[in-house]
Scaffold this active site. Structure first.
Site, PDB file in Angstrom:
ATOM      1  N   GLU A  83      -3.602 -10.316  39.586  1.00  0.00           N
ATOM      2  CA  GLU A  83      -4.916 -10.684  39.057  1.00  0.00           C
ATOM      3  C   GLU A  83      -6.013  -9.826  39.674  1.00  0.00           C
ATOM      4  O   GLU A  83      -6.879  -9.331  38.966  1.00  0.00           O
ATOM      5  CB  GLU A  83      -5.192 -12.169  39.318  1.00  0.00           C
ATOM      6  CG  GLU A  83      -6.530 -12.653  38.807  1.00  0.00           C
ATOM      7  CD  GLU A  83      -6.685 -12.557  37.291  1.00  0.00           C
ATOM      8  OE1 GLU A  83      -7.847 -12.471  36.843  1.00  0.00           O
ATOM      9  OE2 GLU A  83      -5.692 -12.560  36.550  1.00  0.00           O
ATOM     10  N   TYR A 131      -3.231   4.319  40.633  1.00  0.00           N
ATOM     11  CA  TYR A 131      -2.074   3.631  40.060  1.00  0.00           C
ATOM     12  C   TYR A 131      -1.073   4.628  39.484  1.00  0.00           C
ATOM     13  O   TYR A 131       0.140   4.483  39.659  1.00  0.00           O
ATOM     14  CB  TYR A 131      -2.509   2.644  38.981  1.00  0.00           C
ATOM     15  CG  TYR A 131      -3.418   1.543  39.482  1.00  0.00           C
ATOM     16  CD1 TYR A 131      -3.239   0.948  40.725  1.00  0.00           C
ATOM     17  CD2 TYR A 131      -4.468   1.083  38.694  1.00  0.00           C
ATOM     18  CE1 TYR A 131      -4.071  -0.061  41.173  1.00  0.00           C
ATOM     19  CE2 TYR A 131      -5.301   0.064  39.131  1.00  0.00           C
ATOM     20  CZ  TYR A 131      -5.100  -0.494  40.373  1.00  0.00           C
ATOM     21  OH  TYR A 131      -5.926  -1.497  40.811  1.00  0.00           O
TER      22      TYR A 131
END
Length: 158
Positions: A83, A131
């Site tokens: 989250e 990422y």
């Protein structure tokens, strides 16, 4: 150092969430209270889990990750939905974000989960590049939808 969040971390997690919301230009949307976080993370049946990143030399909390389980009907296994992941700007570049993600990957592998996934704002190039450097791939064919506020209330009464 990465460790599991403890109940005494709730105030700093709350503060970090507000810092993240400010970074994402949405501080006005950050309405969660410490009490709500305490219940979600440490209540009778917690469905939210947390990791804390601490500075190795000072012990200061410099980041966090909050996650919960999702499920892949195609793979037949749980996964982790990340989250929030946030590292304070002054601590970035110290490996804390990478360590948080690697710990989530370790948990997923250890428990037999098939994936770790999350959302990132399309303008957040530093995070996107970070990422991708870890091997994460964007899900370009998918668009996130959300029911919230009045639309959720209306849909829930039909």
């Amino acid at each position: 150092m990465i460790r599991t969040a403890e109940i005494t971390d709730v105030p700093v997690i709350h503060a970090l969430i507000r810092e993240l919301a400010d970074y994402e230009k949405a501080l006005h949307e950050a309405q969660a209270t410490e009490e709500q976080l305490r219940a979600a993370l440490f209540g009778a049946n917690p469905a939210l889990f947390g990791l804390i990143a601490q500075d190795d030399s000072t012990g200061e909390v410099v980041g966090f990750a909050l996650w919960f389980l999702n499920f892949s009907t195609w793979r037949g296994t749980h996964g982790i939905y990340l989250e929030d992941l946030y590292v304070r700007p002054e601590a970035r570049g110290g490996g804390h974000g990478k360590a948080l993600l690697l710990e989530l990957a370790r948990i997923a592998v250890e428990r037999g989960y098939s994936r770790v996934e999350w959302s990132v704002l399309d303008w957040n190039e530093p995070s996107i590049n970070f990422y991708k450097a870890l091997g994460a791939v964007p899900m370009d064919e998918w668009t996130v939808y959300r029911l919230t506020g009045e639309a959720l209330t209306t849909a829930g009464t039909r």
